[in-house]
Design a protein around this motif. Structure first.
Motif, short mmCIF file in Angstrom:
data_model
loop_
_atom_site.label_atom_id
_atom_site.label_comp_id
_atom_site.label_asym_id
_atom_site.label_seq_id
_atom_site.Cartn_x
_atom_site.Cartn_y
_atom_site.Cartn_z
N HIS A 52 0.71 12.20 -6.52
CA HIS A 52 0.58 13.14 -5.40
C HIS A 52 0.19 12.39 -4.13
CE1 HIS A 52 -0.33 16.86 -3.25
NE2 HIS A 52 -1.45 16.28 -2.84
N ARG A 53 0.79 12.78 -2.99
CA ARG A 53 0.46 12.17 -1.71
C ARG A 53 0.11 13.26 -0.70
NH1 ARG A 53 0.10 8.79 -4.68
NH2 ARG A 53 1.11 6.74 -4.81
N ILE A 54 -0.85 12.94 0.16
CA ILE A 54 -1.27 13.88 1.20
C ILE A 54 -0.27 13.86 2.35
CG2 ILE A 54 -3.07 14.37 2.91
CD1 ILE A 54 -5.06 13.07 0.97
N ALA A 68 -5.48 6.40 4.39
CA ALA A 68 -6.35 5.60 3.53
C ALA A 68 -6.44 6.20 2.13
CB ALA A 68 -7.75 5.50 4.15
N PHE A 69 -6.51 7.54 2.06
CA PHE A 69 -6.54 8.21 0.76
C PHE A 69 -5.24 7.97 0.00
CE2 PHE A 69 -10.41 10.14 1.95
CZ PHE A 69 -10.93 10.80 0.86
N ASN A 70 -4.10 8.04 0.71
CA ASN A 70 -2.81 7.80 0.06
C ASN A 70 -2.70 6.36 -0.47
OD1 ASN A 70 -1.81 10.38 0.40
ND2 ASN A 70 -0.81 9.92 2.34
N GLU A 71 -3.17 5.40 0.33
CA GLU A 71 -3.15 4.00 -0.11
C GLU A 71 -4.03 3.81 -1.34
OE1 GLU A 71 -4.28 1.64 3.20
OE2 GLU A 71 -2.49 2.12 4.40
N MET A 72 -5.20 4.47 -1.32
CA MET A 72 -6.09 4.37 -2.46
C MET A 72 -5.43 4.96 -3.71
SD MET A 72 -9.85 6.11 -3.00
CE MET A 72 -9.10 7.74 -3.04
N ALA A 73 -4.75 6.11 -3.55
CA ALA A 73 -4.09 6.74 -4.69
C ALA A 73 -2.97 5.85 -5.22
CB ALA A 73 -3.52 8.10 -4.28
N GLU A 74 -2.22 5.19 -4.31
CA GLU A 74 -1.14 4.31 -4.75
C GLU A 74 -1.70 3.11 -5.53
OE1 GLU A 74 2.76 1.99 -2.90
OE2 GLU A 74 1.45 3.20 -1.62
N GLU A 75 -2.81 2.54 -5.02
CA GLU A 75 -3.43 1.42 -5.72
C GLU A 75 -3.94 1.84 -7.10
OE1 GLU A 75 -6.41 -0.16 -3.18
OE2 GLU A 75 -4.99 -0.95 -1.69
N LEU A 76 -4.53 3.03 -7.16
CA LEU A 76 -5.00 3.55 -8.44
C LEU A 76 -3.84 3.76 -9.41
CD1 LEU A 76 -7.74 6.14 -7.39
CD2 LEU A 76 -8.10 4.06 -8.72
N GLN A 77 -2.73 4.32 -8.88
CA GLN A 77 -1.56 4.56 -9.72
C GLN A 77 -1.01 3.25 -10.27
OE1 GLN A 77 1.74 6.38 -7.71
NE2 GLN A 77 2.75 6.99 -9.60
N ASN A 78 -0.90 2.22 -9.41
CA ASN A 78 -0.42 0.91 -9.86
C ASN A 78 -1.36 0.32 -10.90
OD1 ASN A 78 1.77 1.07 -8.12
ND2 ASN A 78 0.73 -0.03 -6.47
N ALA A 79 -2.67 0.45 -10.65
CA ALA A 79 -3.64 -0.09 -11.60
C ALA A 79 -3.56 0.62 -12.95
CB ALA A 79 -5.06 0.03 -11.04
N MET A 80 -3.37 1.94 -12.91
CA MET A 80 -3.26 2.70 -14.16
C MET A 80 -1.99 2.33 -14.91
SD MET A 80 -5.93 4.57 -14.63
CE MET A 80 -5.36 5.75 -15.84
#
Length: 347
Positions: A52-54, A68-80
């Motif tokens: 999901h993206r804002i 910044a929230f979207n970048e954080m979510a993308e990094e989390l998704q890649n890490a997961m």
């Protein structure tokens, strides 16, 4: 004039107040909308929907916060995703090791049970003061000897692989005669060739048979290649070929056996790649022989590879430097470059 000025001032003040009120209302609505999107995004992410993206509109600090929230979510998704892939690899490795241990347990128990069983039979005959038939005792002792050698071979395979992977395998550089070396291995393996009712053909084109290599490791590699070819070939032909040029030795072992499916051709040199296959279970073994061959070939600065056609047969190739194993990392890098050039010529 003064009244007109006062009226204008009042009008300007009222207009300014209306504009300020409208702008404030719009700003509040924009801020509330942005925070609603942020809250919706955090709820989606907390529920595991990291894709999901804002939706970001406008510019400023709130838009930067949304980015910044979207970048954080993308990094989390890649890490997961990386963690999930790593978990799958770990699960596959654990499953392969479990299958390997189960196969190894079975393979070790079989010759050990034979040793114990035939030994007990002989001991019972001795304890009962029975007249021992030399032929029967000799046959039982021969079976004990064969089972013991088989057991020793299995243990040596595991120990050799452990030595290679721990970096404790020592490679020597010795002068030897390639023709004598190949013929010696062929003589050793001949009884197994006869057991499987195969024919063994040797083809060598050697104007100068002198090479440098680790003789013991070379014998081990060639014995493993021949053993593998013989076990998967019945009433067929095994062909050993050897040649050399100024820089490289090329040895091949071709068979007319069952062949290897194309999708598994790269797996036969992996430690646990074929442990659970039905063909491996039929012929026995831990599935470590070719893995050890590959490791030893690479330690020599060479390479091993296979070509096969299902139902027609397989050919395994061994390529080693003519002047022996490299002694340092720099030498190995040079060997790899020379090896790539040599393989291009043979192709």
């Amino acid at each position: 004039v003064e009244q007109r000025i006062n009226k204008i001032s009042l009008f300007v003040f009222l207009l300014s107040a209306v504009v300020a009120l409208v702008l404030t209302t719009l700003l509040i609505r924009y801020t509330q909308k942005t925070f609603r999107q942020l809250r919706r995004g955090t709820r989606q992410w907390s529920n595991g929907n990291l894709s999901h993206r804002i939706e970001i509109s406008g510019k400023g600090d709130l838009a930067a916060l949304g980015s910044a929230f979207n970048e954080m979510a993308e990094e989390l998704q890649n890490a997961m995703e990386e963690a999930h892939a790593a978990k799958e690899r770990a699960d596959e490795a654990n499953l392969a090791k479990s299958r390997f241990l189960a196969s190894m347990s079975h393979e070790l128990r079989t010759p050990m049970n034979a040793i114990i069983g035939y030994s007990e039979m002989i001991l019972e005959d001795i304890e009962d003061d029975m007249e021992l038939d030399n032929d029967e005792v000799g046959a039982d002792l021969q079976k004990i000897n064969e089972a013991g050698n088989h057991l020793l071979g299995l243990i040596n395979e595991v120990l050799d692989l452990a030595k290679v992977e721990s970096g404790k395998m020592v490679i020597y550089n010795e002068a030897t005669d390639l023709e004598n070396l190949v013929n010696g291995v062929v003589s050793t393996i001949q009884p197994m060739v006869n057991k499987y009712e195969n024919q063994l053909v040797v083809e060598m084109e050697l104007e100068n048979p002198e090479i440098r290599t680790d003789v013991t490791k070379f014998r081990q590699i060639l014995l493993n290649l021949l053993t593998n070819a013989i076990k998967y070939t019945k009433e067929g032909q095994i062909t050993v070929s050897a040649s050399r040029d100024e820089d490289w030795v090329l040895v091949s072992v071709a068979d007319t056996g069952i062949g290897i499916p194309p999708e598994h051709i790269d797996e036969i040199f992996e430690e646990f790649g074929r442990v659970d296959s039905s063909s491996t279970q039929k012929v026995g073994g831990l599935g470590l022989g070719l893995a050890i061959c590959r490791q030893l070939a690479e330690l020599h600065g060479g390479q091993i590879w296979a070509e096969s056609e299902l139902g027609v047969g397989s050919t395994l190739y061994l390529n080693l430097p003519i002047d022996g194993p490299p002694s340092a990392l720099a030498d190995r890098k040079l060997m790899r470059r020379r090896l790539a050039a040599a393989l291009a010529q043979w192709e």
